[in-house]
Design a protein around this motif. Structure first.
Motif, PDB file in Angstrom:
ATOM      1  N   MET A 128       0.709  -1.533  -0.158  1.00 17.86           N
ATOM      2  CA  MET A 128      -0.131  -0.217  -0.124  1.00 17.86           C
ATOM      3  C   MET A 128       1.160   1.259  -0.340  1.00 17.86           C
ATOM      4  O   MET A 128       1.764   1.358   1.234  1.00 17.86           O
ATOM      5  CB  MET A 128      -1.053  -0.178   0.758  1.00 17.86           C
ATOM      6  CG  MET A 128      -1.768   1.112   1.087  1.00 17.86           C
ATOM      7  SD  MET A 128      -3.392   1.325   2.779  1.00 17.86           S
ATOM      8  CE  MET A 128      -4.139   0.261   2.380  1.00 17.86           C
ATOM      9  N   ASP A 129       0.411   2.421  -1.056  1.00 16.14           N
ATOM     10  CA  ASP A 129       1.094   3.406  -0.192  1.00 16.14           C
ATOM     11  C   ASP A 129       1.215   4.641   0.203  1.00 16.14           C
ATOM     12  O   ASP A 129      -0.303   4.350   0.728  1.00 16.14           O
ATOM     13  CB  ASP A 129       1.686   3.792  -2.376  1.00 16.14           C
ATOM     14  CG  ASP A 129       0.083   4.802  -3.036  1.00 16.14           C
ATOM     15  OD1 ASP A 129      -1.242   5.275  -2.216  1.00 16.14           O
ATOM     16  OD2 ASP A 129      -0.237   3.960  -3.906  1.00 16.14           O
ATOM     17  N   ALA A 155       9.111  -4.249  13.290  1.00 20.63           N
ATOM     18  CA  ALA A 155       8.963  -5.751  11.703  1.00 20.63           C
ATOM     19  C   ALA A 155       7.921  -6.157  13.165  1.00 20.63           C
ATOM     20  O   ALA A 155       6.591  -6.800  12.256  1.00 20.63           O
ATOM     21  CB  ALA A 155      10.269  -6.025  11.995  1.00 20.63           C
ATOM     22  N   ASN A 156       8.088  -6.667  13.901  1.00 23.87           N
ATOM     23  CA  ASN A 156       7.042  -8.153  14.670  1.00 23.87           C
ATOM     24  C   ASN A 156       6.569  -7.517  14.824  1.00 23.87           C
ATOM     25  O   ASN A 156       4.873  -7.950  15.012  1.00 23.87           O
ATOM     26  CB  ASN A 156       8.081  -8.596  15.714  1.00 23.87           C
ATOM     27  CG  ASN A 156       9.002  -9.674  15.982  1.00 23.87           C
ATOM     28  OD1 ASN A 156       9.626 -10.047  14.705  1.00 23.87           O
ATOM     29  ND2 ASN A 156      10.224  -9.470  16.950  1.00 23.87           N
ATOM     30  N   ALA A 157       6.210  -6.300  15.306  1.00 23.07           N
ATOM     31  CA  ALA A 157       4.532  -6.028  16.029  1.00 23.07           C
ATOM     32  C   ALA A 157       3.855  -5.483  14.866  1.00 23.07           C
ATOM     33  O   ALA A 157       2.753  -5.682  14.573  1.00 23.07           O
ATOM     34  CB  ALA A 157       4.669  -4.182  16.550  1.00 23.07           C
ATOM     35  N   LEU A 158       4.549  -5.233  13.274  1.00 18.41           N
ATOM     36  CA  LEU A 158       3.689  -4.934  11.849  1.00 18.41           C
ATOM     37  C   LEU A 158       2.791  -6.251  11.809  1.00 18.41           C
ATOM     38  O   LEU A 158       2.027  -6.667  11.353  1.00 18.41           O
ATOM     39  CB  LEU A 158       4.967  -4.153  11.255  1.00 18.41           C
ATOM     40  CG  LEU A 158       5.348  -3.002  11.110  1.00 18.41           C
ATOM     41  CD1 LEU A 158       6.365  -2.154  10.229  1.00 18.41           C
ATOM     42  CD2 LEU A 158       4.384  -1.812  11.163  1.00 18.41           C
ATOM     43  N   SER A 193      -4.560  -8.953  11.670  1.00 14.14           N
ATOM     44  CA  SER A 193      -6.110  -8.494  11.758  1.00 14.14           C
ATOM     45  C   SER A 193      -6.365  -7.726  10.507  1.00 14.14           C
ATOM     46  O   SER A 193      -6.405  -7.681   9.492  1.00 14.14           O
ATOM     47  CB  SER A 193      -5.841  -6.802  12.283  1.00 14.14           C
ATOM     48  OG  SER A 193      -4.851  -6.766  13.722  1.00 14.14           O
ATOM     49  N   ASP A 194      -7.851  -8.558  10.483  1.00 11.12           N
ATOM     50  CA  ASP A 194      -8.946  -8.277   8.893  1.00 11.12           C
ATOM     51  C   ASP A 194      -9.080  -6.779   9.878  1.00 11.12           C
ATOM     52  O   ASP A 194     -10.046  -6.184   9.749  1.00 11.12           O
ATOM     53  CB  ASP A 194      -9.890  -9.303   9.651  1.00 11.12           C
ATOM     54  CG  ASP A 194     -11.155  -8.829   7.600  1.00 11.12           C
ATOM     55  OD1 ASP A 194     -10.379  -8.608   6.981  1.00 11.12           O
ATOM     56  OD2 ASP A 194     -12.161  -9.502   8.246  1.00 11.12           O
ATOM     57  N   LEU A 229      -2.046  -1.112   8.360  1.00 12.20           N
ATOM     58  CA  LEU A 229      -2.417  -0.943   7.391  1.00 12.20           C
ATOM     59  C   LEU A 229      -0.888  -0.993   7.101  1.00 12.20           C
ATOM     60  O   LEU A 229      -0.590  -1.527   5.625  1.00 12.20           O
ATOM     61  CB  LEU A 229      -2.841   0.890   7.134  1.00 12.20           C
ATOM     62  CG  LEU A 229      -4.710   0.949   7.282  1.00 12.20           C
ATOM     63  CD1 LEU A 229      -4.790   1.571   7.300  1.00 12.20           C
ATOM     64  CD2 LEU A 229      -5.304  -0.177   6.218  1.00 12.20           C
ATOM     65  N   LEU A 230       0.215  -0.752   8.023  1.00 13.19           N
ATOM     66  CA  LEU A 230       0.882  -0.817   6.991  1.00 13.19           C
ATOM     67  C   LEU A 230       1.814  -2.298   7.068  1.00 13.19           C
ATOM     68  O   LEU A 230       2.714  -2.112   6.497  1.00 13.19           O
ATOM     69  CB  LEU A 230       2.239  -0.009   8.539  1.00 13.19           C
ATOM     70  CG  LEU A 230       2.111   2.012   8.643  1.00 13.19           C
ATOM     71  CD1 LEU A 230       2.435   2.234   9.369  1.00 13.19           C
ATOM     72  CD2 LEU A 230       3.035   2.404   7.294  1.00 13.19           C
ATOM     73  N   GLY A 231       1.463  -2.771   7.925  1.00 16.49           N
ATOM     74  CA  GLY A 231       1.843  -4.286   8.564  1.00 16.49           C
ATOM     75  C   GLY A 231       1.486  -4.895   6.851  1.00 16.49           C
ATOM     76  O   GLY A 231       2.150  -5.938   6.645  1.00 16.49           O
ATOM     77  N   GLN A 232       0.456  -4.393   6.545  1.00 14.89           N
ATOM     78  CA  GLN A 232      -0.175  -5.052   4.604  1.00 14.89           C
ATOM     79  C   GLN A 232       0.691  -4.824   3.795  1.00 14.89           C
ATOM     80  O   GLN A 232       0.877  -5.393   3.047  1.00 14.89           O
ATOM     81  CB  GLN A 232      -1.405  -5.001   5.018  1.00 14.89           C
ATOM     82  CG  GLN A 232      -2.551  -5.679   5.923  1.00 14.89           C
ATOM     83  CD  GLN A 232      -3.948  -5.264   6.313  1.00 14.89           C
ATOM     84  OE1 GLN A 232      -4.431  -4.876   4.693  1.00 14.89           O
ATOM     85  NE2 GLN A 232      -4.620  -5.414   6.816  1.00 14.89           N
TER      86      GLN A 232
END
Length: 132
Positions: free
Chosen positions: A1-2, A59-62, A68-69, A129-132
């Motif tokens: 995602m940008d 990184a682990n938190a992301l 999460s959906d 959103l950052l993790g996805q």
């Protein structure tokens, strides 16, 4: 995602409405708080990812939040964990937390407590959103 898509998702009508319901703050105040604070939150995320002492934990938190959906923003926000959101804010904003909250509150006309609640509701969504 940008970055544009990310910001668009965080500030779209569904997100603002859901966050405002969780926080008990008007949609206009919520939108204003997000507009004022999102640059600081994103800057904090960048700092966390680039700091050798925090990058692995970030990184682990992301990864955890990416699970999460977020396909239904209203469902996601209906179950948002404000305590987790507060911890995320603390990590992302660090020593700048108080100043960021004060500035966002002043710009939005909301109290610092309302601002903190809005951002605590938005932070888990941001991380997902950052993790996805």
């Amino acid at each position: 995602m940008d970055i544009q898509s990310l910001l668009g998702t965080l500030t779209n009508t569904d997100s603002v409405s859901g966050i405002s319901q969780v926080a008990g703050v008007s949609a206009d105040s919520t939108r204003s708080i997000l507009s004022a604070a999102l640059p600081s939150l994103l800057s904090g995320a960048l700092s966390q990812s680039q700091n050798s002492e925090t990058a692995e934990g970030f990184a682990n938190a992301l990864t955890q939040h990416a699970a999460s959906d977020t396909s239904s923003i209203s469902s996601f926000l209906g179950g948002v964990d404000l305590l987790d959101g507060g911890k995320i804010l603390s990590h992302l904003l660090g020593a700048n937390a108080s100043g960021t909250l004060s500035q966002a509150a002043a710009q939005s006309g909301a109290t610092e407590e309302q601002t903190s609640t809005v951002l605590s509701a938005a932070a888990p969504l941001l991380m997902s959103l950052l993790g996805q």
